[in-house]
Design a protein around this motif. Sequence first.
Motif, PDB file in Angstrom:
ATOM      1  N   PHE A  67       3.177   0.776  62.486  1.00  8.86           N
ATOM      2  CA  PHE A  67       2.059   0.777  61.550  1.00  8.86           C
ATOM      3  C   PHE A  67       1.736  -0.685  61.214  1.00  8.86           C
ATOM      4  O   PHE A  67       2.537  -1.377  60.578  1.00  8.86           O
ATOM      5  CB  PHE A  67       2.417   1.547  60.277  1.00  8.86           C
ATOM      6  CG  PHE A  67       2.919   2.941  60.552  1.00  8.86           C
ATOM      7  CD1 PHE A  67       2.041   4.009  60.616  1.00  8.86           C
ATOM      8  CD2 PHE A  67       4.278   3.168  60.769  1.00  8.86           C
ATOM      9  CE1 PHE A  67       2.513   5.283  60.878  1.00  8.86           C
ATOM     10  CE2 PHE A  67       4.743   4.446  61.022  1.00  8.86           C
ATOM     11  CZ  PHE A  67       3.854   5.502  61.088  1.00  8.86           C
TER      12      PHE A  67
ATOM     13  N   ASP B 131       7.518  10.639  59.772  1.00  5.50           N
ATOM     14  CA  ASP B 131       7.537   9.814  60.982  1.00  5.50           C
ATOM     15  C   ASP B 131       8.968   9.426  61.347  1.00  5.50           C
ATOM     16  O   ASP B 131       9.337   9.419  62.527  1.00  5.50           O
ATOM     17  CB  ASP B 131       6.691   8.554  60.768  1.00  5.50           C
ATOM     18  CG  ASP B 131       5.226   8.888  60.554  1.00  5.50           C
ATOM     19  OD1 ASP B 131       4.564   9.237  61.530  1.00  5.50           O
ATOM     20  OD2 ASP B 131       4.773   8.814  59.400  1.00  5.50           O
TER      21      ASP B 131
ATOM     22  N   GLU C 118       0.062  -2.459  57.156  1.00  2.31           N
ATOM     23  CA  GLU C 118       0.154  -1.330  56.234  1.00  2.31           C
ATOM     24  C   GLU C 118       0.156  -1.854  54.797  1.00  2.31           C
ATOM     25  O   GLU C 118       1.000  -2.673  54.415  1.00  2.31           O
ATOM     26  CB  GLU C 118       1.423  -0.534  56.506  1.00  2.31           C
ATOM     27  CG  GLU C 118       1.524   0.741  55.713  1.00  2.31           C
ATOM     28  CD  GLU C 118       0.505   1.781  56.146  1.00  2.31           C
ATOM     29  OE1 GLU C 118       0.160   2.639  55.313  1.00  2.31           O
ATOM     30  OE2 GLU C 118       0.061   1.733  57.310  1.00  2.31           O
TER      31      GLU C 118
ATOM     32  N   ARG D  80       7.451   4.494  66.530  1.00  5.59           N
ATOM     33  CA  ARG D  80       6.225   4.517  65.738  1.00  5.59           C
ATOM     34  C   ARG D  80       6.020   3.117  65.158  1.00  5.59           C
ATOM     35  O   ARG D  80       6.989   2.430  64.824  1.00  5.59           O
ATOM     36  CB  ARG D  80       6.322   5.531  64.591  1.00  5.59           C
ATOM     37  CG  ARG D  80       6.594   6.965  65.033  1.00  5.59           C
ATOM     38  CD  ARG D  80       5.364   7.611  65.639  1.00  5.59           C
ATOM     39  NE  ARG D  80       5.675   8.913  66.234  1.00  5.59           N
ATOM     40  CZ  ARG D  80       5.620  10.063  65.570  1.00  5.59           C
ATOM     41  NH1 ARG D  80       5.270  10.072  64.292  1.00  5.59           N
ATOM     42  NH2 ARG D  80       5.902  11.199  66.188  1.00  5.59           N
TER      43      ARG D  80
ATOM     44  N   PHE E 257       6.575   7.648  54.847  1.00  5.96           N
ATOM     45  CA  PHE E 257       6.801   7.680  56.294  1.00  5.96           C
ATOM     46  C   PHE E 257       7.989   8.569  56.674  1.00  5.96           C
ATOM     47  O   PHE E 257       8.494   8.481  57.788  1.00  5.96           O
ATOM     48  CB  PHE E 257       7.058   6.264  56.829  1.00  5.96           C
ATOM     49  CG  PHE E 257       5.940   5.305  56.573  1.00  5.96           C
ATOM     50  CD1 PHE E 257       4.777   5.367  57.319  1.00  5.96           C
ATOM     51  CD2 PHE E 257       6.041   4.344  55.586  1.00  5.96           C
ATOM     52  CE1 PHE E 257       3.743   4.476  57.098  1.00  5.96           C
ATOM     53  CE2 PHE E 257       5.015   3.444  55.354  1.00  5.96           C
ATOM     54  CZ  PHE E 257       3.856   3.519  56.103  1.00  5.96           C
TER      55      PHE E 257
END
Length: 290
Positions: free
Chosen positions: A177, A164, A180, A175, A161
Amino acid sequence: LTPLSQVYLILNSVRFYFAVFAILSILITMAKIFYQSVSLIKPLVSFASHVKNWDLENNPEHIPDQFLQFDEMASLSHIFADKSLHIRNLVNKLKNREHEINNFRIYLESIINSMPSAIISVDHNLVVKEWNLAAENLTQVAAPEAIEHNLFELLPFLKKFEEDLRAVISLRDTRNFAREPVNYRKTSYMDIFFFALSQTDANEVVIRLDDVTEMEKAEQQLRQAQKLDAIGTLVGGFAHDFNNILAGIVGTLSLMRFMNDKPGSITPSRLTEWIETLDKSAGRACKPCS
């Protein structure tokens, strides 16, 4: 005595009185110096010692009385006392503010450490700046050992990541997720959130990690149970339809057996009708399997 002798006698007297006057002048000057030493120099030394030994915790307010006899010196002492009091008040205010800030910092740390989510903050170089209690429990790494270390050294699964994280830093964006999949210690699934730190000029990111492994397993078990329930419902409906088909076949065969016991009761048309009924039932039985 001759006039010359009288002149010499007068001169000797003048010399004597002049010497006495000089001695008296010297004595008076010395006495004056001594008096000034006693009345001014000693108070000055005392005041200098007073200033030297002054501090915030122990500040003797007493000024020698002899020192106050001089207007300039008295004014100086009053100014010193006023400034000392002002400094003490300012320092006390600063201490109170520092105490309030420290209490507020402890309060915020208590809030952050009470959260079940792992809270981590990193700077623009991805160096850890904050590491709460949940992060310690997740990684088994204490905060003092984690702070000022690279994030990926502590949490390698976040390496994927990195782009990101840097985008959040540059764009001051967020952001997230959900669910995951990770492979870290006993954790298999995580909810991962990246937030740009607001209300500050520092380019830092706050990372929130939630271990949702047990929740994901429970949901997978629920989905599996729902699938099994759907299969059971489907099988039950299929069995019910198949039972209806078999009922038609069994009923027709029973009728044929019953009519067969009566000679001459079965006509060709009736036999054809029964055969068509059996054929249709057999066709209906074959459709669900095709």
